[in-house]
Design a protein around this motif. Structure first.
Motif, PDB file in Angstrom:
ATOM      1  N   LYS A  17     -21.284  38.378 -50.050  1.00  0.00           N
ATOM      2  CA  LYS A  17     -20.051  38.258 -50.686  1.00  0.00           C
ATOM      3  C   LYS A  17     -19.372  39.490 -50.566  1.00  0.00           C
ATOM      4  O   LYS A  17     -19.795  40.562 -51.042  1.00  0.00           O
ATOM      5  CB  LYS A  17     -20.397  37.665 -52.183  1.00  0.00           C
ATOM      6  CG  LYS A  17     -18.985  37.415 -53.043  1.00  0.00           C
ATOM      7  CD  LYS A  17     -19.742  37.123 -54.488  1.00  0.00           C
ATOM      8  CE  LYS A  17     -18.500  36.872 -55.467  1.00  0.00           C
ATOM      9  NZ  LYS A  17     -18.819  36.410 -56.484  1.00  0.00           N
ATOM     10  N   PRO A  18     -18.040  39.390 -50.260  1.00  0.00           N
ATOM     11  CA  PRO A  18     -17.404  40.781 -50.358  1.00  0.00           C
ATOM     12  C   PRO A  18     -17.085  41.328 -51.788  1.00  0.00           C
ATOM     13  O   PRO A  18     -16.992  40.527 -52.632  1.00  0.00           O
ATOM     14  CB  PRO A  18     -15.926  40.272 -49.514  1.00  0.00           C
ATOM     15  CG  PRO A  18     -15.743  38.861 -49.959  1.00  0.00           C
ATOM     16  CD  PRO A  18     -17.126  38.381 -49.881  1.00  0.00           C
ATOM     17  N   LYS A  19     -16.996  42.667 -51.788  1.00  0.00           N
ATOM     18  CA  LYS A  19     -17.062  43.258 -52.818  1.00  0.00           C
ATOM     19  C   LYS A  19     -15.524  43.101 -53.329  1.00  0.00           C
ATOM     20  O   LYS A  19     -14.574  43.455 -52.481  1.00  0.00           O
ATOM     21  CB  LYS A  19     -17.469  44.736 -53.008  1.00  0.00           C
ATOM     22  CG  LYS A  19     -18.895  45.186 -52.672  1.00  0.00           C
ATOM     23  CD  LYS A  19     -19.205  46.393 -52.658  1.00  0.00           C
ATOM     24  CE  LYS A  19     -20.839  46.764 -52.484  1.00  0.00           C
ATOM     25  NZ  LYS A  19     -21.045  48.032 -52.402  1.00  0.00           N
ATOM     26  N   ALA A  20     -15.175  43.020 -54.733  1.00  0.00           N
ATOM     27  CA  ALA A  20     -13.679  43.007 -55.072  1.00  0.00           C
ATOM     28  C   ALA A  20     -13.048  44.186 -54.879  1.00  0.00           C
ATOM     29  O   ALA A  20     -13.702  45.437 -54.685  1.00  0.00           O
ATOM     30  CB  ALA A  20     -13.669  42.863 -56.550  1.00  0.00           C
ATOM     31  N   GLY A  21     -11.597  44.243 -54.250  1.00  0.00           N
ATOM     32  CA  GLY A  21     -10.907  45.359 -54.020  1.00  0.00           C
ATOM     33  C   GLY A  21     -10.377  45.961 -55.426  1.00  0.00           C
ATOM     34  O   GLY A  21     -10.577  45.463 -56.289  1.00  0.00           O
ATOM     35  N   ILE A  98      -4.797  38.219 -45.615  1.00  0.00           N
ATOM     36  CA  ILE A  98      -6.180  38.146 -45.724  1.00  0.00           C
ATOM     37  C   ILE A  98      -6.774  37.953 -44.512  1.00  0.00           C
ATOM     38  O   ILE A  98      -7.878  38.372 -44.163  1.00  0.00           O
ATOM     39  CB  ILE A  98      -6.497  36.789 -46.618  1.00  0.00           C
ATOM     40  CG1 ILE A  98      -6.050  37.155 -48.223  1.00  0.00           C
ATOM     41  CG2 ILE A  98      -8.017  36.378 -46.637  1.00  0.00           C
ATOM     42  CD1 ILE A  98      -6.350  36.028 -48.976  1.00  0.00           C
ATOM     43  N   ASN A  99      -6.275  37.151 -43.657  1.00  0.00           N
ATOM     44  CA  ASN A  99      -6.573  37.027 -42.076  1.00  0.00           C
ATOM     45  C   ASN A  99      -6.700  38.236 -41.498  1.00  0.00           C
ATOM     46  O   ASN A  99      -7.594  38.634 -40.686  1.00  0.00           O
ATOM     47  CB  ASN A  99      -6.000  36.168 -41.462  1.00  0.00           C
ATOM     48  CG  ASN A  99      -6.185  34.714 -41.868  1.00  0.00           C
ATOM     49  OD1 ASN A  99      -7.159  34.405 -42.409  1.00  0.00           O
ATOM     50  ND2 ASN A  99      -5.187  33.774 -41.759  1.00  0.00           N
ATOM     51  N   ARG A 100      -5.643  39.356 -41.729  1.00  0.00           N
ATOM     52  CA  ARG A 100      -5.565  40.616 -41.143  1.00  0.00           C
ATOM     53  C   ARG A 100      -7.056  41.665 -41.606  1.00  0.00           C
ATOM     54  O   ARG A 100      -7.322  42.326 -40.849  1.00  0.00           O
ATOM     55  CB  ARG A 100      -4.327  41.137 -41.404  1.00  0.00           C
ATOM     56  CG  ARG A 100      -4.029  42.662 -40.981  1.00  0.00           C
ATOM     57  CD  ARG A 100      -4.307  43.097 -39.913  1.00  0.00           C
ATOM     58  NE  ARG A 100      -3.844  44.506 -39.544  1.00  0.00           N
ATOM     59  CZ  ARG A 100      -4.660  45.621 -40.038  1.00  0.00           C
ATOM     60  NH1 ARG A 100      -5.911  45.401 -40.384  1.00  0.00           N
ATOM     61  NH2 ARG A 100      -4.273  46.519 -39.416  1.00  0.00           N
ATOM     62  N   ASN A 101      -7.182  41.356 -43.022  1.00  0.00           N
ATOM     63  CA  ASN A 101      -8.194  41.830 -43.574  1.00  0.00           C
ATOM     64  C   ASN A 101      -7.980  43.519 -43.457  1.00  0.00           C
ATOM     65  O   ASN A 101      -9.162  44.368 -42.984  1.00  0.00           O
ATOM     66  CB  ASN A 101      -9.490  41.521 -43.323  1.00  0.00           C
ATOM     67  CG  ASN A 101     -10.758  41.828 -43.966  1.00  0.00           C
ATOM     68  OD1 ASN A 101     -10.477  42.096 -45.166  1.00  0.00           O
ATOM     69  ND2 ASN A 101     -12.101  42.092 -43.581  1.00  0.00           N
ATOM     70  N   PRO A 102      -6.950  44.023 -43.879  1.00  0.00           N
ATOM     71  CA  PRO A 102      -7.052  45.467 -43.843  1.00  0.00           C
ATOM     72  C   PRO A 102      -7.550  46.218 -45.153  1.00  0.00           C
ATOM     73  O   PRO A 102      -8.354  45.468 -46.081  1.00  0.00           O
ATOM     74  CB  PRO A 102      -5.568  45.808 -44.397  1.00  0.00           C
ATOM     75  CG  PRO A 102      -5.043  44.698 -45.071  1.00  0.00           C
ATOM     76  CD  PRO A 102      -5.869  43.540 -44.658  1.00  0.00           C
ATOM     77  N   ALA A 133     -10.671  38.886 -51.994  1.00  0.00           N
ATOM     78  CA  ALA A 133     -10.752  38.733 -50.717  1.00  0.00           C
ATOM     79  C   ALA A 133     -11.572  40.272 -50.312  1.00  0.00           C
ATOM     80  O   ALA A 133     -11.914  40.566 -49.249  1.00  0.00           O
ATOM     81  CB  ALA A 133      -9.490  38.443 -50.062  1.00  0.00           C
ATOM     82  N   GLY A 134     -11.589  41.295 -51.245  1.00  0.00           N
ATOM     83  CA  GLY A 134     -12.082  42.556 -50.968  1.00  0.00           C
ATOM     84  C   GLY A 134     -11.081  43.651 -50.342  1.00  0.00           C
ATOM     85  O   GLY A 134     -11.467  44.602 -49.752  1.00  0.00           O
TER      86      GLY A 134
END
Length: 670
Positions: A17-21, A98-102, A133-134
Motif C-alpha cells: 500500500k503506497p504511503k500517503a503523500g 496519478i498515472n504519471r506518478n511524480p 495515491a502517495g
C-alpha cells in the motif's frame, strides 16, 4: 539454524500500500503576498535534491514576476477540457497526474471550485486523491478561504467568500509555510500594478484591501500558523514520549482549591493571561474529599468556575485521588509552563510532617513556573473557628460509632479464632486480621482505616500474644509486628478506597455517556413532537437528577408548558425572556438570580425552539462543568430534532396546499 528475518524488510516486502503523500500549504493573508511566487521558487531546489516535480496547475494572474519563474525544464501536466455553457474550461487532470506518478506536484488555488462535470466538486478533493495515491502536493491558500474563519472575515471586510476549504485540511497538512508581508508593502504592490490592473486595484483599495482589513487578515494568518506549529510540537512530544513541558508558547493554568481559593486568584489569572499567554485554564480536582467539603465551599467553587468562564477561561474538572499528580499530568498534556496556586498558612502538622502543593509540584515538575496568590479566606477568623468547632463536635458521634463498630468486629474475630489458635500460626492469624481490616473499612477513608488498624492490633495483642488476655507485651519483637500490621492495614484500606472512588467515577461517566447516546439516537429517530416529549420525559430526570418543565411555542409564538414535574410554578416572564434572547437565566446566573429555577433556551442554528426549566436535586453536582457540557449536548440534540420536525411539517403542509391549489385550478378549468 534458521535466521530470523529482518522486520523492516518484511514490512517493505508485504506492505504494498503506497504511503500517503505529504501536503505543504503556502498560506497568505490575501492575494498578492507572493504564495505562488514562493512555490515556484522552490522548484530549482527540489530538482537539485533529485525530486521528480511536475506542475499540475499554476495561476500566475498574468503577473510578470510570477510568470518569469515558470521553469522550462519542468513538465506541466495538460489540463482536462470541459464544455460549460458553450465555453471551453480547463481543470486539473487528476488521473493523468496519478498515472504519471511524480514525487511532487505543484497545484495552485486550493480553494478553487471545479467546473460542473468534474469528478470532484472542489480542488482540495483533487489534492486529497493525489495524497492518497502517495504523491506530495504543494498548494496555496488565502486565510479567508478557511471554513471556520469565513464568517469572521466577512464581518471584518464586508466581503462574503464563497469558496472555502474545511479546517481539517489545515489541521492534517504536514507543513504550513506562511508567506508574510506587511500591509503597507502589499498596498504598495497593489498601487504599482503588480497584483491587479489599475482600475481593479483602485476598487480593491477602497474595499477589501483597506489597511485595517489587511492587518486583521495578517493577524489571523499568523495565529493560524502558530496553532499549526503548536500542534506539531504537541505531536512531536507525544510521539517521543516527552513529559517535560516545553515553554515554546505560553499557556497558563489556575488551580482552584475549594475552601481556600477566592475570586482573587481568578482575577489574577485573567490579568496574567492578558499579558501575552496563548490560552488559560481553570481547573479543580474532583475526588472524594470534595464531596466532604462544607456546602458553602462547594457553592463557592461553582461561583469561581462561573467567573472564570465569564472571563474567557476554559474550565476543566480533573478526576483523581492524588491531586498534585493529576494537576501536573494535565499541565504536561497541555504543555502548560505557568501555574497559579493559592497561598495560605499551613497548620503545624503539615509544617512538621506534610508537604504543600508548591513543594509537591516543584518536585514532580520543576520546569513549571509557579505563581502564588495570597488567597486565604480569612475575612472573619472567629466565624471560621466557630464553624470548625461545630464541625468537630458533629464528628465526635461519627468517631465514636467507628470505634464501637471496630471493637465489636475485632473482638468477635478474636473470639472466633481463639479456639483454633493452637493449630494456626500467629502469622496466618495476622493475615486474617488484615483481610478483615480491608473488608470492614473498604472505601471509608484514611481516618476510619487508621482506627480499624489500631483496634485490630490491640485485639491481636489481647487474644494471641503472651501473656494472653492482657495488653502486656512479653516479647518486644512483637512491637515491630504491631507497627507493620497497622501500617499495612491502613495502606491497604487507603488504596482500596482510592480504587473504589476511581471505579465509581468511571462507572458514572460511562452511564452518563450511554444514556446520552441512547437519548440522541432516539431523538434522531423521532418523527413527531409527541415522541420527542416522551424521550425527554424518559431521559432528562435520569441524566441530570432534576425536576423539570418543558416549554414549547405554539403557532402564535406564545410559550406553553408541555411537560411539568416541578413542585413550584414556572415564572413565565423569565421563560419568555430566555426564549426571546436565547440566553440562560435564573438559578446560579446573573439574570433573575433570585429565582430557584434554572432556565435554559433550546437553541437551534436558526432560532430558539423552546425553554427547559430545572430544579436540580443537587445544585452543586448539576452546575459542575462536566454536567453543564452534558446538558448543552442534550439541549443541542433536542433543538436539532425539534427543528427537523418543524421543517418536515412545513414541507408536508406546503405540499398539501399546492395539491389543493392544483386540484382547485383543475376544477375551475373543468
Amino acid at each position: 539454524m534458521s535466521v530470523r528475518p529482518d522486520p523492516e524488510e518484511l514490512l517493505r516486502k508485504y506492505d504494498n500500500k503506497p504511503k500517503a503523500g505529504k501536503l505543504t500549504i503556502f498560506l497568505g493573508a490575501a492575494a498578492g503576498v507572493g504564495k505562488t511566487y514562493a512555490m515556484l521558487k522552490t522548484i530549482p531546489e527540489l530538482i537539485n535534491d533529485g525530486i521528480d516535480v511536475v506542475i499540475g496547475y499554476v495561476e500566475t494572474h498574468k503577473r510578470a514576476e510570477t510568470q518569469a519563474l515558470l521553469p522550462d525544464n519542468v513538465e506541466q501536466v495538460p489540463l482536462k477540457e470541459f464544455i460549460h455553457h458553450n465555453h471551453k474550461l480547463y481543470e486539473v487532470d487528476v488521473d493523468t497526474i496519478i498515472n504519471r506518478n511524480p514525487q511532487l506536484v505543484i497545484l495552485d488555488e486550493l480553494a478553487h471550485s471545479n467546473v460542473a462535470g468534474s469528478r470532484n466538486v472542489k480542488r482540495y478533493q483533487d489534492v486529497l486523491e493525489l495524497l492518497v495515491a502517495g504523491i506530495d502536493v504543494y498548494t496555496a491558500l488565502n486565510i479567508q478561504h478557511i471554513e471556520s474563519l469565513n464568517d469572521i472575515v466577512s464581518q471584518i471586510t464586508g466581503v462574503k467568500v464563497n469558496e472555502t476549504v474545511p479546517d481539517s485540511i489545515i489541521e492534517n497538512a504536514n507543513e504550513i509555510k506562511l508567506i508574510d508581508i506587511t500591509p503597507d508593502e502589499l498596498i504598495e504592490r497593489l498601487r504599482d500594478g503588480k497584483i491587479y490592473s489599475a482600475d481593479r486595484a483602485a476598487k480593491a483599495l477602497e474595499n477589501f484591501f483597506r489597511k485595517g482589513n489587511l492587518t486583521a487578515l495578517r493577524e489571523m494568518s499568523l495565529l493560524k500558523t502558530a496553532q499549526k506549529v503548536e500542534q506539531q510540537v504537541q505531536e512531536y512530544r507525544t510521539d517521543n514520549a516527552i513529559d517535560n513541558v516545553w515553554a515554546s508558547h505560553e499557556n497558563l493554568l489556575v488551580v482552584i482549591e475549594p475552601g481556600y481559593s477566592s475570586e482573587k486568584i481568578i482575577r489574577s489569572g485573567k490579568t496574567m493571561f492578558d499579558k501575552g499567554f496563548s490560552k488559560w485554564f481553570v481547573v479543580y480536582v474532583d475526588n472524594d474529599g470534595l464531596l466532604k467539603r462544607p456546602l458553602r465551599d462547594r457553592e463557592k467553587l461553582l461561583e469561581l468556575l462561573e467567573l472564570a468562564r465569564q472571563l474567557g477561561a476554559e474550565t476543566k474538572p480533573l478526576t483523581g485521588t492524588n491531586p498534585t499528580e493529576v494537576v501536573v499530568n494535565f499541565a504536561r498534556d497541555h504543555n502548560i509552563n505557568t501555574m497559579i496556586l493559592s497561598q495560605y498558612r499551613l497548620n503545624l502538622y503539615y509544617r512538621l510532617f506534610g508537604a504543600s502543593w508548591v513543594d509537591k509540584i516543584t518536585e514532580l515538575a520543576p520546569e513549571i513556573n509557579l505563581h502564588l496568590v495570597s488567597d486565604e479566606l480569612v475575612q472573619n477568623k472567629n466565624i471560621l473557628s466557630m464553624q470548625r468547632g461545630q464541625q468537630q463536635m458533629l464528628n465526635y458521634r461519627s468517631i465514636a460509632g467507628k470505634i464501637i463498630r471496630n471493637i465489636l468486629v475485632f473482638s468477635l474475630l478474636g473470639l472466633l479464632l481463639l479456639p483454633v489458635s493452637g493449630w494456626v500460626a500467629n502469622e496466618n492469624i495476622i493475615m486474617l486480621y488484615l483481610l478483615v481490616i480491608i473488608i470492614v473499612n473498604h472505601g471509608r477513608g484514611k481516618f476510619s482505616a487508621t482506627i480499624a488498624a489500631l483496634i485490630a492490633t490491640v485485639s491481636f495483642d489481647f487474644f494471641f500474644i503472651p501473656p494472653r488476655f492482657s495488653f502486656a507485651i512479653g516479647d518486644l519483637q512483637y512491637i515491630i509486628t504491631f507497627i507493620v500490621m497497622a501500617v499495612v492495614g491502613v495502606s491497604f484500606s487507603i488504596v482500596t478506597g482510592n480504587l473504589r472512588f476511581q471505579v465509581s467515577a468511571l462507572r458514572k461517566a460511562q452511564n452518563k455517556s450511554k444514556l446520552l447516546y441512547e437519548s440522541s439516537k432516539r431523538l434522531a429517530e423521532a418523527m413527531i413532537e409527541e415522541q420527542v416529549f416522551e424521550i425527554v420525559k424518559a431521559f432528562l430526570p435520569e441524566l441530570f437528577a432534576v425536576k423539570y418543565a418543558l416549554l414549547i411555542p405554539n403557532s402564535d409564538e406564545a410559550l406553553h408548558i408541555q411537560e411539568n414535574t416541578l413542585e413550584q410554578s414556572v415564572d413565565m416572564s423569565i421563560a419568555h425572556w430566555v426564549f426571546d434572547r436565547g440566553q440562560s437565566a435564573g438559578l446560579n446566573t446573573n439574570t433573575f438570580a433570585a429565582s430557584s429555577i434554572y432556565y435554559i433556551p433550546i437553541n437551534s442554528q436558526i432560532r430558539t425552539r423552546g425553554v427547559i426549566a430545572f430544579v436540580p436535586d443537587s445544585i452543586f453536582n448539576f452546575f459542575l462543568p462536566e454536567q453543564q457540557e452534558l446538558l448543552a449536548n442534550f439541549a443541542s440534540s433536542l433543538a436539532t430534532t425539534l427543528e427537523r420536525i418543524h421543517f418536515t411539517q412545513v414541507a408536508i403542509e406546503t405540499e398539501v396546499l399546492l395539491a389543493q391549489q392544483k386540484s382547485n385550478a383543475s376544477n375551475q378549468l373543468g
